[in-house]
Write an enzyme that holds these catalytic residues in place. Structure first.
Site, PDB file in Angstrom:
ATOM      1  N   GLU A 307       0.874  -1.181   0.000  1.00 35.30           N
ATOM      2  CA  GLU A 307       0.000   0.000   0.000  1.00 35.30           C
ATOM      3  C   GLU A 307       0.904   1.221   0.000  1.00 35.30           C
ATOM      4  OE1 GLU A 307      -2.004  -0.346   3.732  1.00 35.30           O
ATOM      5  OE2 GLU A 307      -2.756  -2.336   3.249  1.00 35.30           O
ATOM      6  N   LYS A 309       2.305   4.575   1.546  1.00 33.44           N
ATOM      7  CA  LYS A 309       2.385   5.118   2.903  1.00 33.44           C
ATOM      8  C   LYS A 309       1.968   6.579   2.811  1.00 33.44           C
ATOM      9  CE  LYS A 309       5.301   5.479   6.963  1.00 33.44           C
ATOM     10  NZ  LYS A 309       4.931   6.827   7.361  1.00 33.44           N
ATOM     11  N   ARG A 314      -2.663   9.341  11.333  1.00 35.01           N
ATOM     12  CA  ARG A 314      -3.323   8.056  11.538  1.00 35.01           C
ATOM     13  C   ARG A 314      -4.600   8.268  12.331  1.00 35.01           C
ATOM     14  NH1 ARG A 314      -0.678   2.968  12.249  1.00 35.01           N
ATOM     15  NH2 ARG A 314      -2.216   1.302  12.040  1.00 35.01           N
ATOM     16  N   PHE A 406      -7.253   1.502   5.398  1.00 34.70           N
ATOM     17  CA  PHE A 406      -6.481   0.331   4.973  1.00 34.70           C
ATOM     18  C   PHE A 406      -6.713  -0.885   5.858  1.00 34.70           C
ATOM     19  CE2 PHE A 406      -3.565   3.615   6.739  1.00 34.70           C
ATOM     20  CZ  PHE A 406      -3.339   3.057   7.995  1.00 34.70           C
ATOM     21  N   ARG A 505       4.744  -2.956  17.252  1.00 32.01           N
ATOM     22  CA  ARG A 505       5.555  -2.652  16.078  1.00 32.01           C
ATOM     23  C   ARG A 505       6.315  -3.923  15.764  1.00 32.01           C
ATOM     24  NH1 ARG A 505       7.104   2.104  14.042  1.00 32.01           N
ATOM     25  NH2 ARG A 505       6.738   3.313  15.916  1.00 32.01           N
TER      26      ARG A 505
HETATM   27  P1  AMP Z   1       5.944   6.212  11.106  1.00 38.06           P
HETATM   28  O1  AMP Z   1       5.080   7.348  11.589  1.00 38.06           O
HETATM   29  O2  AMP Z   1       7.030   6.611  10.211  1.00 38.06           O
HETATM   30  O3  AMP Z   1       6.323   5.278  12.244  1.00 38.06           O
HETATM   31  O4  AMP Z   1       5.010   5.310  10.180  1.00 38.06           O
HETATM   32  C1  AMP Z   1       3.859   4.713  10.637  1.00 38.06           C
HETATM   33  C2  AMP Z   1       2.707   5.550  10.224  1.00 38.06           C
HETATM   34  O5  AMP Z   1       2.507   5.468   8.833  1.00 38.06           O
HETATM   35  C3  AMP Z   1       1.378   5.068  10.759  1.00 38.06           C
HETATM   36  O6  AMP Z   1       1.130   5.423  12.078  1.00 38.06           O
HETATM   37  C4  AMP Z   1       0.409   5.742   9.810  1.00 38.06           C
HETATM   38  O7  AMP Z   1       0.077   7.028  10.291  1.00 38.06           O
HETATM   39  C5  AMP Z   1       1.199   5.912   8.560  1.00 38.06           C
HETATM   40  N1  AMP Z   1       0.661   5.202   7.402  1.00 38.06           N
HETATM   41  C6  AMP Z   1       0.512   5.776   6.204  1.00 38.06           C
HETATM   42  N2  AMP Z   1       0.026   4.927   5.320  1.00 38.06           N
HETATM   43  C7  AMP Z   1      -0.165   3.759   5.952  1.00 38.06           C
HETATM   44  C8  AMP Z   1      -0.652   2.487   5.546  1.00 38.06           C
HETATM   45  N3  AMP Z   1      -1.029   2.246   4.288  1.00 38.06           N
HETATM   46  N4  AMP Z   1      -0.696   1.502   6.491  1.00 38.06           N
HETATM   47  C9  AMP Z   1      -0.311   1.741   7.763  1.00 38.06           C
HETATM   48  N5  AMP Z   1       0.163   2.915   8.204  1.00 38.06           N
HETATM   49  C10 AMP Z   1       0.235   3.916   7.297  1.00 38.06           C
END
Ligand code: AMP
Length: 658
Positions: A307, A309, A314, A406, A505
C-alpha cells in the site's frame, strides 16, 4: 496484608527544604486501612524506585490483592496513568497554569521558587510535593473513593476558577506525598515506569488469570475498572467489544532499502508453483496438474500486500448506528495514535460518516484532499487544520479532509483483529463497496449551513486505500517510485497472513521510506527541553550557509531535539552555557560553532525560518566535531534537494508551520 512493595519501600527522597522535611508517615500508617490514597502514593514511590519490571509487577499484584475489588479497579486505572477509563469521556482539564496557581496558594512559594523546584525535578508533581512540605497536613489521608469523587466533581465543573477551587479542596486534604501523585495523575505524568501493559500483567498475577485474557478484555472494554471486576470474578471471557474507545494501533518496522524489505519477506516455500492456498496440506496441492511429487524446499516471497504510505495523520474510525437518533444518523468518533479524540477537528468527516449504517472500527489515515486531482494536499495544508481545535468554515471548504482506510478491526458484531489481513482486506473492500458512496459530505441536512454552499464539492470522504501484491524486488521498487510520484511518503509491505496486533511494532508490517538526504548544519540557538530534559539544553535550532548574503550568512532551517545521547546533551549544555550570545527566557542564541549532521524525511517551503524552508521530522545523526562551520551545507544545496523531491507539496505557497 503486608505486600512485597512495602518491605522494599525506598528511603524517602531528601527534600530540598530540609528543615521542613517530614518523614512520610506511612511507616506508622495502620496497615489495614487498605484503601487510603497515601498507600497508593507509597506504592507509586516504590515503583519509581525500582527499574525491575518483575518487581514492579509483583508490587502492584500484591497491592491490588490487598484491596476490595472496587478500590483495586480504581488503583489499577490510576497506575496506568489516567484518572478516567478510556471509555469514559470525562476529562479533568487541569492545566499547568491552574496547577501552578494551586501550589502557589497552598505553599506560598513565589514564581522563582516554583521554577527552581521544577528545574530541579523536571516534574511538576515532585516539585509540588517539595514546596508543600511544612504547608500541608502531615497526617491527613483521603481514600481512593474520595479521590474518585473529587475527580468527578472537577470534571463536571465549568471554567478554570471553579476547577481551581475544587482541586484546592482536594489538595488541602492531602499530605505532600499524596499531593505529589494527585498532581501527577491530573497531569497524566506518573513517572513510575509503569505502562498499561504492566498493569494488565499485574492484574493477571493478582487474580490468577492469564495475561492474554486480561489484555483481550481490556482491549475490548477499554476500562481497567471493568477488567479488574471481571478478573476478580473469574469472568474475563464475558468481555464483549465496546466501541468508542481507541484500540492500540498496529505499527510498522522501518526498512531502508527494497533489498532489505524483500529479504525480510523471503521464506522457505515448500510447494512452489502450487498457486493454490498454502493452507492445503501438501498432498492436496496439484503442481501443473501432474502427480503431486514432494517438492524441494525453495525460497520465495511471503504473500504480502503493498500500500502507499500516506503522509497524513493516523486515525481510527468508530461508527455505530444510534437507535435513538431521529434522523438515523450514526454516532461517529475518530481517534488519533495518541488516543486523542479528533472528532471536533474533523466535523466534515464526522458528518460524512454519520451515514454509515453499520457498527464498525476502521483504521486509516486522515489526509487533506484535492478532489479534482484525486490526490492528497501537502501535509502542511493538513497542519493548518490541526493547528486549530475547530476548523473555520473557510478551512472546511479549502482544505477538505478524507479518511483513506487500509484496515478493518470490527464489523457488525464480528471482531476481526484475530483474522489474517487477507480476510480483513476482503471485509474492508466489501464494507467500502457498501458505504463509500454514502459518505458524500455535502449530503447534509444535518449541518446544512456548513455544506450547502458547495454541493459541487460533494465527494466521498471514505476512500479505500489501493493495494497490490508483492511479486518481486522490481515490483516493490516501482511501487515505491509510484507512491512518491503520487505525493505519498513511501510504501507499506504487510504480510497477508498477519493478524492485527494492537500497539505492536512488529515485522508483519514494514515501511519503506528512504531518507531524503542529510544536511550539515550549525547550531544557532538552544533551549531547555521538557520533562526529563527540563534542566538541560536539549532543543537545537540550526542554520545552513547563504554565501550570497553577506549581511546574514547563516539562515535557520530547522529545529531538532532527538538523536543525541544523554551524555552528549550534558556536554553540550555545559558548552552552550559558556558560549551563549543572548538569553531570551527559555531560549538563548549561541556562538555558531557546533556542527551537526541532521537527517529528515522531507523539505517544505516555510516562512518559519529565515531560509524559507523547514525540515520535516529532523533528527540529529551526529555531532560533526570534524567539520568547520565554513563547510556546512548551503542554501543552494537545500534548494537542490527541494527540487529533486518527487513529491513537492501540491500547493507551493509558503506556509507558516509554526
Ligand atoms: P511512522 O510514523 O514513520 O512510524 O510510520 C507509521 C505511520 O505510517 C502510521 O502510524 C500511519 O500514520 C502511517 N501510514 C501511512 N500509510 C499507511 C498504511 N497504508 N498503512 C499503515 N500505516 C500507514
Amino acid at each position: 496484608m503486608f505486600g512485597r512493595w512495602q518491605k522494599a519501600r525506598p528511603a524517602p527522597e531528601p527534600s530540598i527544604f530540609a528543615s521542613s522535611y517530614r518523614l512520610p508517615n506511612a511507616i506508622r500508617y495502620p496497615l489495614n486501612a487498605v484503601s487510603s490514597f497515601l498507600q497508593f502514593a507509597e506504592l507509586c514511590d516504590a515503583l519509581a524506585a525500582t527499574s525491575k519490571k518483575l518487581e514492579k509487577r509483583a508490587f502492584i499484584a500484591d497491592y491490588l490483592k490487598s484491596l476490595p475489588v472496587e478500590d483495586a479497579g480504581r488503583a489499577a486505572l490510576w497506575l496506568s496513568g489516567t484518572p478516567f477509563a478510556e471509555t469514559d469521556p470525562r476529562v479533568l482539564n487541569i492545566g499547568g497554569s491552574l496547577l501552578s496557581k494551586a501550589i502557589a496558594e497552598l505553599s506560598g512559594a513565589g514564581q522563582e521558587a516554583m521554577s527552581a523546584a521544577y528545574r530541579r525535578y523536571g516534574d511538576f508533581g515532585a516539585a509540588s510535593a517539595d514546596l508543600l512540605y511544612g504547608h500541608a497536613p502531615a497526617n491527613a489521608s483521603i481514600t481512593l473513593a474520595e479521590v474518585e469523587s473529587g475527580f468527578a466533581v472537577i470534571a463536571e465543573a465549568r471554567g478554570p476558577a471553579a476547577k481551581l477551587r475544587l482541586f484546592l479542596d482536594l489538595l488541602r486534604r492531602t499530605t505532600p506525598d499524596e499531593a505529589k501523585y494527585l498532581i501527577k495523575l491530573a497531569t497524566g505524568d506518573m513517572r513510575t515506569g509503569v505502562k498499561q501493559s504492566l498493569v494488565e500483567e499485574a492484574i493477571a498475577e493478582a487474580y490468577a488469570a492469564t495475561t492474554a485474557a486480561v489484555r483481550r478484555a481490556d482491549m475490548l472494554l477499554g476500562s481497567l475498572l471493568e477488567v479488574v471486576a471481571l478478573a476478580a470474578a473469574g469472568r474475563l471471557d464475558d468481555a464483549r467489544m465496546k466501541l468508542f474507545h481507541p484500540i492500540g494501533f498496529m505499527l510498522a518496522s522501518p526498512v531502508q532499502t527494497v533489498e532489505e524489505a524483500v529479504a525480510r519477506f523471503t521464506e522457505e516455500i515448500r510447494a512452489e508453483k502450487s498457486g493454490v492456498s498454502e493452507a492445503l496440506p501438501p498432498d492436496e496441492r496439484a503442481v501443473d496438474g501432474g502427480p503431486d511429487l514432494p517438492s524441494e524446499p525453495s525460497m520465495g516471497l511471503k504473500a504480502a500486500q503493498l500500500e502507499d504510505k500516506f503522509d497524513g495523520i493516523r486515525a481510527q474510525l468508530h461508527v455505530s448506528p444510534e437507535t435513538s437518533a431521529a434522523n438515523h444518523a450514526s454516532r461517529v468518533a475518530l481517534y488519533s495514535r495518541n488516543r486523542d479524540d479528533l472528532s471536533e477537528s474533523f466535523p466534515d468527516l464526522v458528518d460524512a460518516f454519520a451515514s454509515i449504517g453499520e457498527p464498525a472500527i476502521l483504521d486509516g489515515e486522515i489526509l487533506a484532499w484535492n478532489p479534482t486531482a484525486q490526490r492528497a494536499l501537502s501535509f502542511s495544508s493538513l497542519q493548518q487544520r490541526l493547528g486549530r481545535k475547530r476548523p473555520t468554515p473557510e478551512m472546511l471548504r479549502d482544505i477538505p479532509a478524507v479518511l483513506i482506510v487500509f484496515d478493518i478491526l470490527y464489523r457488525g458484531d464480528a471482531l476481526l483483529l484475530e483474522q489474517p489481513l487477507s480476510h480483513r482486506r476482503a471485509v474492508l473492500e466489501d464494507f467500502c463497496g457498501r458505504w463509500t458512496a454514502a459518505t458524500l459530505a455535502s449530503d447534509a441536512g444535518r449541518q446544512s449551513d456548513l455544506f450547502a454552499a458547495r454541493a459541487e464539492q460533494a465527494f466521498p470522504r471514505l476512500i479505500l486505500a489501493a493495494a497490490a501484491r508483492l511479486t518481486s524486488a522490481d515490483g516493490l521498487d516501482q511501487a515505491y517510485v509510484g507512491a512518491r510520484a503520487r505525493g505519498n511518503e513511501g510504501v507499506m509491505i504487510k504480510s497477508l497472513a498477519s493478524i492485527y496486533q494492537p500497539g505492536r511494532r512488529g515485522l508483519a508490517w514494514l515501511k519503506l521510506k528512504r531518507e531524503l538526504a542529510t544536511l550539515d548544519v550549525v547550531v544557532t540557538g538552544v533551549e531547555y527541553g521538557n520533562g526529563r530534559r527540563a534542566a538541560v539544553l536539549s532543543d537545537y535550532t540550526f542554520a545552513i550557509r547563504d554565501p550570497d548574503d553577506p549581511e546574514a550568512p547563516l539562515k535557520n532551517v530547522g529545529k531538532a531535539y532527538s538523536g543525541l545521547t544523554d551524555q552528549e546533551i550534558a556536554d553540550m549544555t555545559t558548552w552552550f552555557k559558556a558560549h551563549t550570545l543572548e538569553e531570551y527566557g527559555h531560549f538563548r542564541t549561541v556562538e555558531p560553532t557546533v556542527v551537526l549532521e541532521v537527517a529528515f524525511n522531507n523539505l517544505m517551503r516555510s516562512t518559519r525560518h529565515a531560509s524559507g524552508f523547514a525540515l520535516r521530522f529532523p533528527r540529529i545523526v551526529r555531532i560533526r566535531i570534524d567539520k568547520p562551520v565554513e563547510e556546512i551545507d548551503t542554501l543552494q544545496r537545500v534548494e537542490e534537494i527541494y527540487a529533486s523531491q518527487p513529491d513537492k507539496p501540491v500547493d507551493e505557497t509558503p506556509v507558516d508551520d509554526s
